[in-house]
Enzyme design. Sequence first.
Site, PDB file in Angstrom:
ATOM      1  N   SER A 125       9.683  71.061  12.514  1.00 10.59           N
ATOM      2  CA  SER A 125       8.806  70.249  11.671  1.00 10.59           C
ATOM      3  C   SER A 125       9.142  68.775  11.835  1.00 10.59           C
ATOM      4  CB  SER A 125       9.038  70.666  10.211  1.00 10.59           C
ATOM      5  OG  SER A 125       8.471  69.726   9.340  1.00 10.59           O
ATOM      6  N   TYR A 150      14.260  73.070   2.441  1.00 16.23           N
ATOM      7  CA  TYR A 150      13.441  73.662   3.499  1.00 16.23           C
ATOM      8  C   TYR A 150      13.626  72.858   4.792  1.00 16.23           C
ATOM      9  CZ  TYR A 150       9.352  74.020   6.468  1.00 16.23           C
ATOM     10  OH  TYR A 150       8.536  74.115   7.573  1.00 16.23           O
ATOM     11  N   LYS A 154      15.372  73.572   8.833  1.00 16.28           N
ATOM     12  CA  LYS A 154      14.773  73.296  10.146  1.00 16.28           C
ATOM     13  C   LYS A 154      15.727  72.468  11.004  1.00 16.28           C
ATOM     14  CE  LYS A 154      11.002  75.503   9.643  1.00 16.28           C
ATOM     15  NZ  LYS A 154      10.817  76.730  10.408  1.00 16.28           N
TER      16      LYS A 154
END
Length: 338
Positions: A125, A150, A154
């Site tokens: 991302s 979150y 990543k």
Amino acid sequence: MARILVTGGAGYIGSHTCLELLNAGHEVVVFDNLSNSSEEALHRVQKLADKTLVFVKGDIRHPDELDQVFQNHQIDAVIHFAGLKAVGESQQIPLVYFDNNIAGSAQLFKSMEKAGVFTLVFSSSATVYDEANHSPLNETMSTGMPSNNYGYTKLIVEQMLEKLAQADARWSIALLRYFNPVGAHQSGLIGEDPQGIPNNLMPYVTQVAVGRREKLSIYGNDYDTIDGTGVRDYIHVVDLANAHLCALNNRLAAQGCRAWNIGTGHGSSVLEVKNTFEQVNGVAIAFEFAPRRAGDVATSFADNRRAINELDWQPQYTLKDMLADSWNWQKQNPNGFN
Ligand code: NAD
Ligand code: UD1
């Protein structure tokens, strides 16, 4: 033709990618625990492609289930979508996110190594970029500590994969840094089906349009942007799906770990998205201005030249296409796959 294991293949981006893989003549094995998706998406993918895929219900945190898939199918490469993605939830239950996204990914890579499969495309991302960078963001810019758990998962998986490729030359890894995926397949048969109240802009807009939500809250109208609202790089999910096929082709012929931005290279503000949605679809979106959302940046858009130059990929769809296709999916499926 290759046989591709697609973890998280029943989800939003995964289902669109499975369709493009089948259309391109690849064989597809989906591995998904259906924690945030429905098997119905895969039925529709097969109908659209007029081809079949293999579905295995399983969890990337379970080594036996993963090893079994590699034993039962001669896999050439893996596209790894499986993971949890709700930013707010990741702040409340970080361990669940660390377990699914970090430990689950490590488990997948162990099973790949055991099976002798070293070609991987990973869903990363744009959130991994250091917030101090200015858009357009390019892949040589520094990564930084994401504002939420979150995003942190990543970044950790990206770093893990870089170290893996440094330690063992057999690995060939693509890190695809997605900007903001929106839209749906033109058929309206597959699309984004978030559980509960949507966190992201596009599903919120379509749910207001279909009458499931009263009005859109626009988080902040005092940013230093064209109209004060946040600017993002929205990318059509079919363009994003195709980027996975291009990355796969690149990685089947190369070694090492490399990152590519997947965005259009163009930023749109929240007001522009809302107004264009109304104009393209002829539906009014009730809205109010609300305070800024914690963790948001004013502007984020991609420098996508590396992907265009190296992956032989080119985004095809405009913002109008994205908004028309999002609405086409939502109005045909007001309650998603249910
Ligand atoms: P999604 O939730 O629709 O798809 C993820 C899929 O993974 C779901 O089908 C879910 O059931 C499955 N899954 C979750 N945990 C699993 C586990 N432990 N074992 C097996 N399957 C599991 O999400 P999406 O939007 O399609 O996103 C796909 C990937 O892309 C995710 O890794 C996400 O973090 C990443 N990503 C998404 C966006 C976005 O805006 N949608 C942006 C950047 C990155
Ligand atoms: C968010 C996440 C990011 C994640 C990405 C994809 C945050 C801080 N960032 O990115 O980590 O990778 O989703 O899942 O949550 N907006 C509104 N009203 C809404 C929803 C959004 O005004 O109801 C605005 C936001 O302030 C932003 C833009 O719309 O300016 C896009 O928001 P969103 O779709 O949530 O994506 P990101 O914030 O870019």
